[in-house]
Design a protein around this motif. Sequence first.
Motif, PDB file in Angstrom:
ATOM      1  N   ILE A 250       0.844  -1.191   0.000  1.00  0.00           N
ATOM      2  CA  ILE A 250       0.000   0.000   0.000  1.00  0.00           C
ATOM      3  C   ILE A 250       0.881   1.242   0.000  1.00  0.00           C
ATOM      4  CG2 ILE A 250      -1.729   1.315   1.289  1.00  0.00           C
ATOM      5  CD1 ILE A 250      -2.751  -1.320   2.432  1.00  0.00           C
ATOM      6  N   TYR A 251       0.707   2.113  -1.008  1.00  0.00           N
ATOM      7  CA  TYR A 251       1.443   3.378  -1.048  1.00  0.00           C
ATOM      8  C   TYR A 251       0.889   4.368  -0.032  1.00  0.00           C
ATOM      9  CZ  TYR A 251       3.934   2.095  -5.329  1.00  0.00           C
ATOM     10  OH  TYR A 251       4.753   1.482  -6.250  1.00  0.00           O
ATOM     11  N   GLY A 252      -0.415   4.380   0.141  1.00  0.00           N
ATOM     12  CA  GLY A 252      -1.023   5.310   1.072  1.00  0.00           C
ATOM     13  C   GLY A 252      -2.501   5.472   0.782  1.00  0.00           C
ATOM     14  N   GLU A 253      -3.127   6.358   1.528  1.00  0.00           N
ATOM     15  CA  GLU A 253      -4.571   6.557   1.486  1.00  0.00           C
ATOM     16  C   GLU A 253      -4.931   7.890   0.830  1.00  0.00           C
ATOM     17  OE1 GLU A 253      -8.253   7.379   4.643  1.00  0.00           O
ATOM     18  OE2 GLU A 253      -6.215   7.059   5.375  1.00  0.00           O
ATOM     19  N   ILE A 254      -6.004   7.883   0.043  1.00  0.00           N
ATOM     20  CA  ILE A 254      -6.632   9.137  -0.398  1.00  0.00           C
ATOM     21  C   ILE A 254      -7.526   9.562   0.761  1.00  0.00           C
ATOM     22  CG2 ILE A 254      -8.032  10.284  -2.133  1.00  0.00           C
ATOM     23  CD1 ILE A 254      -5.451   9.189  -3.280  1.00  0.00           C
ATOM     24  N   ALA A 255      -7.008  10.443   1.612  1.00  0.00           N
ATOM     25  CA  ALA A 255      -7.651  10.713   2.895  1.00  0.00           C
ATOM     26  C   ALA A 255      -8.663  11.846   2.836  1.00  0.00           C
ATOM     27  CB  ALA A 255      -6.582  11.043   3.945  1.00  0.00           C
ATOM     28  N   GLY A 256      -8.472  12.808   1.947  1.00  0.00           N
ATOM     29  CA  GLY A 256      -9.369  13.949   1.896  1.00  0.00           C
ATOM     30  C   GLY A 256      -9.401  14.573   0.519  1.00  0.00           C
ATOM     31  N   TYR A 257     -10.494  15.249   0.213  1.00  0.00           N
ATOM     32  CA  TYR A 257     -10.643  15.884  -1.103  1.00  0.00           C
ATOM     33  C   TYR A 257     -11.700  16.972  -1.004  1.00  0.00           C
ATOM     34  CZ  TYR A 257     -12.813  16.658  -5.667  1.00  0.00           C
ATOM     35  OH  TYR A 257     -13.365  17.238  -6.773  1.00  0.00           O
ATOM     36  N   ALA A 258     -11.526  18.012  -1.792  1.00  0.00           N
ATOM     37  CA  ALA A 258     -12.555  19.037  -1.940  1.00  0.00           C
ATOM     38  C   ALA A 258     -12.334  19.776  -3.249  1.00  0.00           C
ATOM     39  CB  ALA A 258     -12.540  20.018  -0.766  1.00  0.00           C
ATOM     40  N   ALA A 259     -13.415  20.326  -3.783  1.00  0.00           N
ATOM     41  CA  ALA A 259     -13.352  21.136  -4.998  1.00  0.00           C
ATOM     42  C   ALA A 259     -14.200  22.386  -4.800  1.00  0.00           C
ATOM     43  CB  ALA A 259     -13.843  20.345  -6.203  1.00  0.00           C
ATOM     44  N   THR A 260     -13.721  23.492  -5.328  1.00  0.00           N
ATOM     45  CA  THR A 260     -14.453  24.752  -5.278  1.00  0.00           C
ATOM     46  C   THR A 260     -14.348  25.430  -6.641  1.00  0.00           C
ATOM     47  OG1 THR A 260     -12.501  25.948  -4.470  1.00  0.00           O
ATOM     48  CG2 THR A 260     -14.047  25.093  -2.807  1.00  0.00           C
ATOM     49  N   PHE A 261     -15.094  26.503  -6.801  1.00  0.00           N
ATOM     50  CA  PHE A 261     -15.061  27.242  -8.064  1.00  0.00           C
ATOM     51  C   PHE A 261     -14.931  28.724  -7.758  1.00  0.00           C
ATOM     52  CE2 PHE A 261     -16.577  28.789 -12.182  1.00  0.00           C
ATOM     53  CZ  PHE A 261     -15.933  27.906 -13.029  1.00  0.00           C
ATOM     54  N   ALA A 396      -8.335  20.135  -4.234  1.00  0.00           N
ATOM     55  CA  ALA A 396      -7.303  19.843  -3.231  1.00  0.00           C
ATOM     56  C   ALA A 396      -7.508  18.413  -2.744  1.00  0.00           C
ATOM     57  CB  ALA A 396      -7.391  20.813  -2.064  1.00  0.00           C
ATOM     58  N   ALA A 397      -6.417  17.688  -2.592  1.00  0.00           N
ATOM     59  CA  ALA A 397      -6.480  16.318  -2.090  1.00  0.00           C
ATOM     60  C   ALA A 397      -5.440  16.139  -0.997  1.00  0.00           C
ATOM     61  CB  ALA A 397      -6.247  15.314  -3.216  1.00  0.00           C
ATOM     62  N   VAL A 398      -5.801  15.344   0.001  1.00  0.00           N
ATOM     63  CA  VAL A 398      -4.886  15.013   1.092  1.00  0.00           C
ATOM     64  C   VAL A 398      -4.592  13.515   1.021  1.00  0.00           C
ATOM     65  CG1 VAL A 398      -4.572  14.919   3.593  1.00  0.00           C
ATOM     66  CG2 VAL A 398      -5.820  16.830   2.554  1.00  0.00           C
ATOM     67  N   VAL A 399      -3.315  13.168   1.027  1.00  0.00           N
ATOM     68  CA  VAL A 399      -2.915  11.755   1.065  1.00  0.00           C
ATOM     69  C   VAL A 399      -2.061  11.521   2.292  1.00  0.00           C
ATOM     70  CG1 VAL A 399      -3.010  11.590  -1.448  1.00  0.00           C
ATOM     71  CG2 VAL A 399      -0.833  12.058  -0.337  1.00  0.00           C
ATOM     72  N   ARG A 400      -2.103  10.306   2.801  1.00  0.00           N
ATOM     73  CA  ARG A 400      -1.258   9.987   3.951  1.00  0.00           C
ATOM     74  C   ARG A 400      -0.792   8.543   3.882  1.00  0.00           C
ATOM     75  NH1 ARG A 400      -6.053  11.142   8.178  1.00  0.00           N
ATOM     76  NH2 ARG A 400      -7.544   9.550   7.497  1.00  0.00           N
ATOM     77  N   GLY A 401       0.323   8.303   4.521  1.00  0.00           N
ATOM     78  CA  GLY A 401       0.851   6.956   4.575  1.00  0.00           C
ATOM     79  C   GLY A 401       0.001   6.082   5.469  1.00  0.00           C
ATOM     80  N   VAL A 402       0.075   4.783   5.224  1.00  0.00           N
ATOM     81  CA  VAL A 402      -0.682   3.802   5.993  1.00  0.00           C
ATOM     82  C   VAL A 402       0.310   2.865   6.639  1.00  0.00           C
ATOM     83  CG1 VAL A 402      -2.352   1.933   5.868  1.00  0.00           C
ATOM     84  CG2 VAL A 402      -2.673   3.971   4.465  1.00  0.00           C
TER      85      VAL A 402
END
Length: 403
Positions: A250-261, A396-402
Amino acid sequence: MNAVVVTGLGVTAPNGLGVQDYWAATLAGKSGIGRITRFDPSGYPARLAGEIPGFAAEEHLPSRLLPQTDRMTRLALVAADWALADAGIRPQDLPGFDMGVVTASSSGGFEFGQGELQALWSRGSQYVSAYQSFAWFYAVNSGQISIRHGMKGPSSVVVSDQAGGLDAVAQARRQIRKGTAIVVSGAVDASICPWGWVAQLAAQRLTTRDEPSQAYLPFDGAADGYVPGEGGALLVMESEESARSRGARIYGEIAGYAATFDPAPGTERPPALRRAIELALKDAGLNADQVDVVFADAAADPELDRIETEAITAVFGPRSVPVTAPKTMTGRLYSGAAPLDLATAFLAIRDGIIPPTVHVTPSPDHPLDLVTDRPRETTLRTALILARGYGGFNSAAVVRGVA
Protein backbone atom coordinates in the motif's frame (compact mmCIF):
# COMPACT_ATOMS: atom_id res chain seq x y z
CA MET A 1 -15.78 4.36 6.69
CA ASN A 2 -13.23 2.01 5.13
CA ALA A 3 -10.17 3.84 3.83
CA VAL A 4 -9.49 3.96 0.09
CA VAL A 5 -5.85 3.28 -0.70
CA VAL A 6 -3.50 3.27 -3.67
CA THR A 7 -1.72 0.00 -4.45
CA GLY A 8 -0.35 0.61 -7.94
CA LEU A 9 1.28 3.46 -9.84
CA GLY A 10 1.88 3.90 -13.56
CA VAL A 11 3.88 6.96 -14.62
CA THR A 12 4.63 8.44 -18.03
CA ALA A 13 6.48 11.74 -17.63
CA PRO A 14 8.83 13.92 -19.69
CA ASN A 15 11.71 13.17 -17.32
CA GLY A 16 11.05 9.46 -16.85
CA LEU A 17 9.02 6.53 -18.18
CA GLY A 18 7.89 4.31 -15.35
CA VAL A 19 7.94 4.94 -11.62
CA GLN A 20 11.59 4.05 -11.06
CA ASP A 21 13.02 6.22 -13.84
CA TYR A 22 10.70 9.13 -13.05
CA TRP A 23 11.47 9.11 -9.32
CA ALA A 24 15.23 8.86 -9.85
CA ALA A 25 15.15 11.75 -12.33
CA THR A 26 12.98 13.87 -10.06
CA LEU A 27 15.23 13.44 -7.04
CA ALA A 28 18.22 14.25 -9.24
CA GLY A 29 16.55 17.47 -10.42
CA LYS A 30 16.54 16.26 -14.03
CA SER A 31 14.28 18.30 -16.27
CA GLY A 32 12.38 16.98 -19.27
CA ILE A 33 11.64 20.45 -20.65
CA GLY A 34 13.18 21.45 -23.99
CA ARG A 35 12.46 22.82 -27.44
CA ILE A 36 9.54 21.09 -29.13
CA THR A 37 10.54 18.27 -31.47
CA ARG A 38 7.15 16.80 -32.42
CA PHE A 39 6.59 19.65 -34.89
CA ASP A 40 8.49 22.75 -35.99
CA PRO A 41 7.70 25.40 -33.35
CA SER A 42 9.70 28.22 -34.95
CA GLY A 43 6.59 30.09 -36.10
CA TYR A 44 4.94 30.09 -32.69
CA PRO A 45 5.54 32.50 -29.79
CA ALA A 46 6.05 29.61 -27.31
CA ARG A 47 8.50 26.90 -28.30
CA LEU A 48 9.23 24.86 -25.16
CA ALA A 49 7.41 21.80 -23.85
CA GLY A 50 7.86 18.80 -21.62
CA GLU A 51 7.93 16.00 -24.21
CA ILE A 52 8.26 12.30 -23.41
CA PRO A 53 11.32 11.06 -25.31
CA GLY A 54 11.88 7.54 -26.48
CA PHE A 55 8.30 6.30 -26.15
CA ALA A 56 7.63 3.65 -28.80
CA ALA A 57 4.05 2.48 -28.46
CA GLU A 58 4.66 -0.59 -30.63
CA GLU A 59 7.02 -1.92 -27.96
CA HIS A 60 4.23 -1.95 -25.38
CA LEU A 61 0.90 -2.38 -27.19
CA PRO A 62 -0.54 -4.78 -29.78
CA SER A 63 -0.39 -3.50 -33.34
CA ARG A 64 -4.19 -3.55 -33.72
CA LEU A 65 -4.47 -0.71 -31.20
CA LEU A 66 -2.08 1.66 -32.92
CA PRO A 67 -4.29 2.80 -35.85
CA GLN A 68 -7.18 3.61 -33.49
CA THR A 69 -5.39 5.52 -30.74
CA ASP A 70 -3.95 8.98 -30.18
CA ARG A 71 -0.58 9.38 -28.50
CA MET A 72 -2.41 10.38 -25.33
CA THR A 73 -4.30 7.09 -25.24
CA ARG A 74 -1.23 5.01 -26.00
CA LEU A 75 0.54 6.59 -23.05
CA ALA A 76 -2.52 6.01 -20.88
CA LEU A 77 -2.82 2.35 -21.86
CA VAL A 78 0.82 1.74 -20.98
CA ALA A 79 0.47 3.61 -17.69
CA ALA A 80 -2.57 1.49 -16.81
CA ASP A 81 -0.68 -1.72 -17.63
CA TRP A 82 2.19 -0.62 -15.40
CA ALA A 83 -0.11 0.44 -12.55
CA LEU A 84 -1.97 -2.88 -12.56
CA ALA A 85 1.29 -4.83 -12.64
CA ASP A 86 2.62 -2.68 -9.80
CA ALA A 87 -0.50 -3.48 -7.78
CA GLY A 88 -0.14 -7.20 -8.46
CA ILE A 89 -3.58 -7.34 -10.08
CA ARG A 90 -4.51 -9.57 -13.01
CA PRO A 91 -7.80 -8.14 -14.31
CA GLN A 92 -8.65 -11.41 -16.08
CA ASP A 93 -8.85 -13.08 -12.67
CA LEU A 94 -11.52 -10.68 -11.35
CA PRO A 95 -15.21 -10.22 -12.19
CA GLY A 96 -15.51 -7.52 -14.84
CA PHE A 97 -18.26 -5.61 -13.05
CA ASP A 98 -16.08 -5.29 -9.94
CA MET A 99 -13.57 -3.09 -11.81
CA GLY A 100 -13.98 0.47 -13.05
CA VAL A 101 -12.02 3.26 -14.76
CA VAL A 102 -12.30 6.97 -13.98
CA THR A 103 -9.93 9.31 -15.82
CA ALA A 104 -9.70 13.01 -16.54
CA SER A 105 -8.91 14.73 -19.81
CA SER A 106 -8.20 18.31 -20.76
CA SER A 107 -8.05 18.20 -24.53
CA GLY A 108 -8.82 14.71 -25.79
CA GLY A 109 -6.87 13.20 -28.70
CA PHE A 110 -5.99 16.43 -30.51
CA GLU A 111 -3.09 14.97 -32.50
CA PHE A 112 -5.25 12.18 -33.92
CA GLY A 113 -7.98 14.69 -34.71
CA GLN A 114 -5.56 17.01 -36.46
CA GLY A 115 -4.35 14.20 -38.70
CA GLU A 116 -7.86 13.24 -39.73
CA LEU A 117 -8.86 16.85 -40.41
CA GLN A 118 -5.80 17.22 -42.61
CA ALA A 119 -6.84 14.08 -44.49
CA LEU A 120 -10.36 15.48 -44.91
CA TRP A 121 -9.19 18.83 -46.25
CA SER A 122 -6.40 17.57 -48.47
CA ARG A 123 -7.72 14.23 -49.77
CA GLY A 124 -11.44 13.94 -49.08
CA SER A 125 -13.85 12.36 -46.62
CA GLN A 126 -13.16 8.81 -47.83
CA TYR A 127 -9.67 9.11 -46.36
CA VAL A 128 -10.86 9.95 -42.84
CA SER A 129 -10.45 7.04 -40.43
CA ALA A 130 -13.54 5.56 -38.84
CA TYR A 131 -11.60 5.69 -35.58
CA GLN A 132 -11.87 9.49 -35.65
CA SER A 133 -15.37 9.00 -34.23
CA PHE A 134 -13.87 8.23 -30.82
CA ALA A 135 -10.07 8.60 -30.87
CA TRP A 136 -10.32 12.37 -30.28
CA PHE A 137 -12.94 12.11 -27.54
CA TYR A 138 -12.35 13.09 -23.91
CA ALA A 139 -13.62 9.73 -22.63
CA VAL A 140 -11.46 7.61 -24.90
CA ASN A 141 -8.80 6.77 -22.30
CA SER A 142 -11.43 5.42 -19.91
CA GLY A 143 -13.01 3.47 -22.73
CA GLN A 144 -9.84 1.93 -24.14
CA ILE A 145 -8.50 0.97 -20.70
CA SER A 146 -11.80 -0.64 -19.73
CA ILE A 147 -11.98 -2.59 -23.01
CA ARG A 148 -8.36 -3.74 -22.80
CA HIS A 149 -8.79 -5.12 -19.28
CA GLY A 150 -12.43 -6.16 -19.31
CA MET A 151 -13.39 -3.56 -16.74
CA LYS A 152 -17.20 -3.32 -16.93
CA GLY A 153 -17.89 -1.54 -13.66
CA PRO A 154 -18.49 2.19 -13.09
CA SER A 155 -16.45 4.21 -15.55
CA SER A 156 -16.41 7.89 -16.47
CA VAL A 157 -14.33 10.91 -17.47
CA VAL A 158 -13.96 14.29 -15.79
CA VAL A 159 -13.18 17.48 -17.73
CA SER A 160 -11.98 20.33 -15.50
CA ASP A 161 -8.58 21.14 -17.00
CA GLN A 162 -5.65 20.88 -14.57
CA ALA A 163 -7.98 20.22 -11.63
CA GLY A 164 -9.50 17.21 -13.39
CA GLY A 165 -6.96 14.65 -12.25
CA LEU A 166 -7.86 15.15 -8.59
CA ASP A 167 -11.57 15.25 -9.42
CA ALA A 168 -11.27 11.89 -11.19
CA VAL A 169 -9.49 10.30 -8.23
CA ALA A 170 -12.22 11.63 -5.93
CA GLN A 171 -14.90 10.04 -8.13
CA ALA A 172 -12.97 6.78 -8.03
CA ARG A 173 -12.89 6.97 -4.24
CA ARG A 174 -16.68 7.38 -4.19
CA GLN A 175 -17.16 4.33 -6.41
CA ILE A 176 -14.97 2.18 -4.17
CA ARG A 177 -16.91 3.32 -1.13
CA LYS A 178 -20.07 2.23 -2.96
CA GLY A 179 -18.66 -1.25 -3.43
CA THR A 180 -16.54 -1.37 -6.62
CA ALA A 181 -13.51 -3.51 -5.86
CA ILE A 182 -10.85 -1.93 -8.09
CA VAL A 183 -10.76 1.41 -9.92
CA VAL A 184 -8.01 2.64 -12.22
CA SER A 185 -7.94 6.42 -11.96
CA GLY A 186 -5.86 9.49 -12.74
CA ALA A 187 -5.08 11.08 -16.07
CA VAL A 188 -2.70 11.27 -19.00
CA ASP A 189 -2.77 14.19 -21.42
CA ALA A 190 -0.78 14.81 -24.61
CA SER A 191 -1.50 17.68 -26.95
CA ILE A 192 1.83 18.75 -28.39
CA CYS A 193 0.79 19.22 -32.02
CA PRO A 194 0.03 22.40 -33.98
CA TRP A 195 -3.73 22.23 -33.43
CA GLY A 196 -3.33 21.53 -29.74
CA TRP A 197 -0.59 24.12 -29.40
CA VAL A 198 -2.75 26.91 -30.80
CA ALA A 199 -5.46 26.00 -28.31
CA GLN A 200 -2.98 26.21 -25.44
CA LEU A 201 -1.61 29.53 -26.65
CA ALA A 202 -5.14 30.96 -26.63
CA ALA A 203 -5.12 30.98 -22.82
CA GLN A 204 -2.20 33.47 -22.91
CA ARG A 205 -0.48 31.82 -19.96
CA LEU A 206 2.48 30.17 -21.70
CA THR A 207 5.98 31.55 -21.30
CA THR A 208 7.70 32.67 -24.50
CA ARG A 209 11.24 32.20 -23.19
CA ASP A 210 13.53 29.82 -25.06
CA GLU A 211 15.98 28.80 -22.32
CA PRO A 212 14.50 25.79 -20.44
CA SER A 213 16.17 26.67 -17.14
CA GLN A 214 14.72 30.19 -17.23
CA ALA A 215 11.24 29.45 -18.54
CA TYR A 216 8.93 27.90 -15.94
CA LEU A 217 9.51 29.80 -12.68
CA PRO A 218 6.57 29.64 -10.25
CA PHE A 219 6.82 31.87 -7.16
CA ASP A 220 9.82 33.60 -8.72
CA GLY A 221 9.98 37.32 -9.39
CA ALA A 222 10.75 36.48 -13.02
CA ALA A 223 7.65 34.31 -13.51
CA ASP A 224 5.91 35.05 -16.80
CA GLY A 225 3.99 31.88 -17.65
CA TYR A 226 4.30 28.12 -17.67
CA VAL A 227 5.62 25.42 -19.97
CA PRO A 228 3.10 22.76 -21.06
CA GLY A 229 3.94 19.08 -21.08
CA GLU A 230 2.57 15.64 -21.86
CA GLY A 231 2.07 12.59 -19.68
CA GLY A 232 0.66 11.96 -16.23
CA ALA A 233 -0.05 9.04 -13.93
CA LEU A 234 -2.67 6.37 -13.35
CA LEU A 235 -3.33 4.87 -9.95
CA VAL A 236 -4.88 1.57 -8.88
CA MET A 237 -7.29 2.25 -6.02
CA GLU A 238 -9.12 -0.16 -3.73
CA SER A 239 -10.37 -0.38 -0.18
CA GLU A 240 -7.78 -0.87 2.53
CA GLU A 241 -9.63 -4.02 3.58
CA SER A 242 -9.31 -5.45 0.07
CA ALA A 243 -5.64 -4.51 -0.19
CA ARG A 244 -4.74 -6.09 3.13
CA SER A 245 -6.74 -9.23 2.43
CA ARG A 246 -4.63 -9.94 -0.64
CA GLY A 247 -1.36 -8.85 0.96
CA ALA A 248 -0.85 -5.90 -1.38
CA ARG A 249 1.80 -3.23 -0.90
CA ILE A 250 0.00 0.00 0.00
CA TYR A 251 1.44 3.38 -1.05
CA GLY A 252 -1.02 5.31 1.07
CA GLU A 253 -4.57 6.56 1.49
CA ILE A 254 -6.63 9.14 -0.40
CA ALA A 255 -7.65 10.71 2.90
CA GLY A 256 -9.37 13.95 1.90
CA TYR A 257 -10.64 15.88 -1.10
CA ALA A 258 -12.56 19.04 -1.94
CA ALA A 259 -13.35 21.14 -5.00
CA THR A 260 -14.45 24.75 -5.28
CA PHE A 261 -15.06 27.24 -8.06
CA ASP A 262 -13.78 30.79 -8.20
CA PRO A 263 -16.28 33.66 -8.37
CA ALA A 264 -16.76 35.54 -11.60
CA PRO A 265 -14.14 38.22 -12.36
CA GLY A 266 -15.10 41.64 -11.13
CA THR A 267 -17.00 40.46 -8.07
CA GLU A 268 -15.81 41.23 -4.57
CA ARG A 269 -15.78 37.58 -3.48
CA PRO A 270 -12.33 36.12 -2.80
CA PRO A 271 -10.75 33.27 -4.80
CA ALA A 272 -11.87 29.85 -3.61
CA LEU A 273 -8.58 27.93 -3.40
CA ARG A 274 -8.24 28.51 0.35
CA ARG A 275 -11.72 27.10 0.87
CA ALA A 276 -10.79 23.98 -1.11
CA ILE A 277 -7.78 23.43 1.16
CA GLU A 278 -9.84 23.85 4.31
CA LEU A 279 -12.55 21.50 3.10
CA ALA A 280 -10.04 18.84 2.03
CA LEU A 281 -8.41 18.96 5.47
CA LYS A 282 -11.82 18.68 7.10
CA ASP A 283 -12.68 15.69 4.90
CA ALA A 284 -9.44 14.05 6.01
CA GLY A 285 -10.09 14.87 9.67
CA LEU A 286 -6.79 16.75 9.94
CA ASN A 287 -5.59 20.06 11.26
CA ALA A 288 -3.24 22.25 9.25
CA ASP A 289 -0.28 21.42 11.52
CA GLN A 290 -0.62 17.74 10.59
CA VAL A 291 0.30 18.37 6.92
CA ASP A 292 3.98 17.69 6.21
CA VAL A 293 4.29 19.01 2.65
CA VAL A 294 2.24 20.87 0.04
CA PHE A 295 2.53 20.06 -3.67
CA ALA A 296 1.67 23.40 -5.25
CA ASP A 297 -0.33 24.03 -8.40
CA ALA A 298 2.48 26.44 -9.41
CA ALA A 299 0.91 28.37 -12.28
CA ALA A 300 3.94 30.68 -12.80
CA ASP A 301 1.52 33.50 -13.50
CA PRO A 302 2.21 36.40 -11.12
CA GLU A 303 -1.43 36.89 -10.13
CA LEU A 304 -2.21 33.18 -9.82
CA ASP A 305 0.98 32.61 -7.83
CA ARG A 306 -0.07 35.41 -5.48
CA ILE A 307 -3.46 33.80 -4.95
CA GLU A 308 -1.91 30.42 -4.23
CA THR A 309 0.63 31.88 -1.82
CA GLU A 310 -2.11 33.72 0.04
CA ALA A 311 -4.22 30.56 0.28
CA ILE A 312 -1.34 28.46 1.61
CA THR A 313 -0.15 31.05 4.11
CA ALA A 314 -3.70 31.76 5.29
CA VAL A 315 -4.17 28.10 6.20
CA PHE A 316 -0.69 27.15 7.39
CA GLY A 317 1.01 30.45 8.19
CA PRO A 318 4.03 32.06 6.44
CA ARG A 319 6.87 29.59 5.81
CA SER A 320 5.22 27.08 8.14
CA VAL A 321 5.01 24.04 5.84
CA PRO A 322 7.39 22.82 3.10
CA VAL A 323 6.07 23.55 -0.39
CA THR A 324 7.29 21.97 -3.60
CA ALA A 325 6.50 21.97 -7.31
CA PRO A 326 8.35 19.11 -9.04
CA LYS A 327 6.30 19.87 -12.15
CA THR A 328 8.99 22.49 -12.89
CA MET A 329 10.86 19.45 -14.30
CA THR A 330 8.00 18.22 -16.49
CA GLY A 331 5.90 21.26 -17.36
CA ARG A 332 2.22 21.49 -16.54
CA LEU A 333 0.63 18.29 -17.84
CA TYR A 334 -2.93 19.59 -17.69
CA SER A 335 -5.20 16.84 -16.32
CA GLY A 336 -2.16 14.58 -15.94
CA ALA A 337 -0.32 16.98 -13.62
CA ALA A 338 -2.16 16.40 -10.35
CA PRO A 339 -2.19 12.57 -10.58
CA LEU A 340 1.56 12.75 -11.20
CA ASP A 341 1.83 14.91 -8.08
CA LEU A 342 -0.22 12.31 -6.20
CA ALA A 343 2.16 9.58 -7.30
CA THR A 344 5.13 11.77 -6.38
CA ALA A 345 3.63 12.45 -2.95
CA PHE A 346 3.23 8.73 -2.25
CA LEU A 347 6.85 8.11 -3.27
CA ALA A 348 7.98 11.02 -1.10
CA ILE A 349 6.11 9.61 1.90
CA ARG A 350 7.55 6.16 1.24
CA ASP A 351 11.14 7.39 1.11
CA GLY A 352 10.96 10.33 3.53
CA ILE A 353 12.17 12.91 1.04
CA ILE A 354 10.64 16.00 -0.59
CA PRO A 355 11.60 16.48 -4.26
CA PRO A 356 12.83 19.93 -5.31
CA THR A 357 11.40 22.83 -7.27
CA VAL A 358 14.15 23.41 -9.83
CA HIS A 359 15.54 26.66 -11.27
CA VAL A 360 13.37 28.85 -9.03
CA THR A 361 14.62 31.69 -6.84
CA PRO A 362 11.68 32.38 -4.51
CA SER A 363 10.52 35.98 -4.46
CA PRO A 364 10.20 37.74 -1.08
CA ASP A 365 6.62 38.41 -2.14
CA HIS A 366 5.93 34.70 -1.62
CA PRO A 367 6.56 33.82 2.07
CA LEU A 368 6.67 30.09 1.40
CA ASP A 369 9.10 27.44 2.62
CA LEU A 370 9.77 26.42 -0.98
CA VAL A 371 12.01 23.37 -1.40
CA THR A 372 14.48 24.35 -4.12
CA ASP A 373 17.73 23.11 -5.68
CA ARG A 374 17.93 19.75 -3.94
CA PRO A 375 15.64 17.23 -2.18
CA ARG A 376 14.94 17.65 1.52
CA GLU A 377 15.03 14.57 3.73
CA THR A 378 12.38 14.60 6.45
CA THR A 379 9.73 12.44 8.06
CA LEU A 380 6.58 12.53 5.94
CA ARG A 381 3.18 11.12 6.67
CA THR A 382 0.70 13.53 5.11
CA ALA A 383 0.76 15.58 1.91
CA LEU A 384 -1.60 18.13 0.37
CA ILE A 385 -1.87 18.34 -3.43
CA LEU A 386 -3.34 21.43 -5.10
CA ALA A 387 -4.60 21.84 -8.66
CA ARG A 388 -6.37 24.64 -10.51
CA GLY A 389 -8.01 24.51 -13.90
CA TYR A 390 -8.55 27.27 -16.43
CA GLY A 391 -11.83 29.06 -15.83
CA GLY A 392 -11.89 28.84 -12.04
CA PHE A 393 -11.67 25.18 -11.03
CA ASN A 394 -9.90 24.46 -7.72
CA SER A 395 -9.21 21.01 -6.28
CA ALA A 396 -7.30 19.84 -3.23
CA ALA A 397 -6.48 16.32 -2.09
CA VAL A 398 -4.89 15.01 1.09
CA VAL A 399 -2.91 11.76 1.06
CA ARG A 400 -1.26 9.99 3.95
CA GLY A 401 0.85 6.96 4.57
CA VAL A 402 -0.68 3.80 5.99
CA ALA A 403 1.16 1.87 8.69
